[in-house]
Design a protein around this motif. Structure first.
Motif, PDB file in Angstrom:
ATOM      1  N   ILE A  91     -20.474   1.104  -5.306  1.00 33.53           N
ATOM      2  CA  ILE A  91     -21.251   1.195  -4.053  1.00 33.53           C
ATOM      3  C   ILE A  91     -20.882   2.456  -3.268  1.00 33.53           C
ATOM      4  N   LYS A  92     -19.658   2.854  -3.310  1.00 26.96           N
ATOM      5  CA  LYS A  92     -19.079   4.008  -2.596  1.00 26.96           C
ATOM      6  C   LYS A  92     -18.975   3.753  -1.091  1.00 26.96           C
ATOM      7  N   PRO A  93     -17.877   4.222  -0.511  1.00 26.03           N
ATOM      8  CA  PRO A  93     -17.634   3.958   0.915  1.00 26.03           C
ATOM      9  C   PRO A  93     -18.208   5.036   1.839  1.00 26.03           C
ATOM     10  N   PHE A  94     -19.410   5.488   1.543  1.00 28.24           N
ATOM     11  CA  PHE A  94     -20.054   6.425   2.470  1.00 28.24           C
ATOM     12  C   PHE A  94     -21.561   6.270   2.374  1.00 28.24           C
ATOM     13  N   LEU A  95     -22.211   6.725   3.440  1.00 30.27           N
ATOM     14  CA  LEU A  95     -23.671   6.660   3.520  1.00 30.27           C
ATOM     15  C   LEU A  95     -24.159   7.811   4.391  1.00 30.27           C
ATOM     16  N   ALA A 153     -16.094   1.476  -6.201  1.00 31.42           N
ATOM     17  CA  ALA A 153     -16.438   2.661  -7.008  1.00 31.42           C
ATOM     18  C   ALA A 153     -17.940   2.719  -7.281  1.00 31.42           C
ATOM     19  N   SER A 194     -18.594   6.911   6.944  1.00 30.43           N
ATOM     20  CA  SER A 194     -17.619   6.831   5.867  1.00 30.43           C
ATOM     21  C   SER A 194     -16.435   5.977   6.304  1.00 30.43           C
ATOM     22  N   SER A 195     -15.754   5.405   5.341  1.00 32.93           N
ATOM     23  CA  SER A 195     -14.534   4.671   5.653  1.00 32.93           C
ATOM     24  C   SER A 195     -13.519   4.977   4.568  1.00 32.93           C
ATOM     25  N   PRO A 196     -12.323   5.426   4.963  1.00 29.13           N
ATOM     26  CA  PRO A 196     -11.334   5.725   3.930  1.00 29.13           C
ATOM     27  C   PRO A 196     -10.881   4.429   3.271  1.00 29.13           C
ATOM     28  N   GLY A 197     -10.741   4.446   1.963  1.00 30.86           N
ATOM     29  CA  GLY A 197     -10.298   3.240   1.256  1.00 30.86           C
ATOM     30  C   GLY A 197     -11.033   3.077  -0.047  1.00 30.86           C
ATOM     31  N   SER A 198     -10.414   2.361  -0.958  1.00 32.27           N
ATOM     32  CA  SER A 198     -10.994   2.201  -2.289  1.00 32.27           C
ATOM     33  C   SER A 198     -11.387   0.756  -2.567  1.00 32.27           C
ATOM     34  N   ILE A 238     -20.355   1.183   1.836  1.00 27.10           N
ATOM     35  CA  ILE A 238     -21.338   1.249   2.918  1.00 27.10           C
ATOM     36  C   ILE A 238     -22.712   1.486   2.287  1.00 27.10           C
ATOM     37  N   THR A 239     -23.688   0.694   2.697  1.00 27.04           N
ATOM     38  CA  THR A 239     -25.048   0.873   2.195  1.00 27.04           C
ATOM     39  C   THR A 239     -26.018   0.386   3.273  1.00 27.04           C
TER      40      THR A 239
END
Lengths: 134, 134, 134
Positions: free
Chosen positions: A92-96, A90, A37-41, A45-46
């Motif tokens: 792709i989202k910043p987590f995987l 929004a 995960s990476s904090p931020g908007s 990550i994919t």
């Protein structure tokens, strides 16, 4: 665990597989899940097949979905022209999440973990990795 | 736990809810999370109302986002014409998390777990399921 | 843990960060992951910079990807005109994972957890939060 990466922004796509794999290896966890995960908007990550053709294809598709030059309300309001970056993040989202089996990430032969920095400037990003044993 | 599925490729959409539910049931875990994943860069996992109309609608939208017949850089470089499949997989991602409560997956009445094979050929895919007790 | 939210539908975008943060705080978990999910095939959960400009931008992009007025097969079959809502949900997915460090959600300064109700009517939605200690 965290690590930092330097990006060029503008949908810079960076292969972080090795960094994540090393953390998994050091954790000694044999079976479980790995959350990245990476904090931020303005990032995502994919997983992708990390090669120059695919990187161009993904960028082109994201440009079609949320063009960089489009007139975003976010830009009008904040004078910050990275509206496209927020929309892409929004979607792709910043987590995987990736599974861990036998002490290794379960990834395909042609599958890498990719960090996408959509922002309209170069940045230093922090990536967090959390490992849960099952 | 793993199971295999045979797909026809070309965005074949397969309902894997029963297979995953059975693994959750056998695990005896009452409360936690279930991670479903498949290694590979040309597939995806999500939830949909699994009915023929919706399946067509989702395929049509994905065709609009990343058309099958488009000239992808990935194709030019590798002589492999599944560039669209890679892009779709990067957007949908080949993993899904579902909560477990009372020993069952928390899904809506009209919500199924769907495996999407974007590749341009029929394939045998392996799906991994990891259950974490909370 | 669950909580309920009332939505207006039609891609109503609601900030649920405070509700989730409170559950994390009460759990006393210092280090782990937080899974946020909602059963249903017409909603989504992601993170955004929650401000009115960005909300409009995201809605506009989703309207481009899966327009509300389009002729969906799902609508023809079920007489239910929320085909667009199903497609949007399949793309965004109704779950999100956020890391927990130091007893707090790892989110950016301008990053909020957003619940998106795509359905074509107002609804009461249930959001489930599961916390796993690492």
């Amino acid at each position: 665990m965290q690590f930092k990466i330097s990006t060029k922004g503008f949908t810079d796509i960076i292969d972080i597989t090795e960094r994540v794999s090393e953390i998994v290896k050091n954790s000694k966890v044999k079976d479980g899940i790995c959350l990245i995960s990476s904090p931020g908007s303005t990032c995502g990550i994919t997983t992708i097949e990390y090669e120059s053709g695919m990187i161009k294809d993904l960028k082109r598709t994201l440009e079609k979905i949320a063009p960089m030059n489009k007139d975003y309300e976010h830009c009008k309001k904040w004078g910050d022209c990275n509206g496209y970056a927020h929309v892409r993040s929004a979607l792709i989202k910043p987590f995987l999440a990736v599974l861990i089996e036998g002490g290794r990430l379960v990834l395909g032969q042609w599958q890498q973990i990719a960090f996408l920095d959509f922002d309209n400037r170069s940045r230093e990003r922090e990536v967090s990795v959390k490992i849960i044993s099952s």
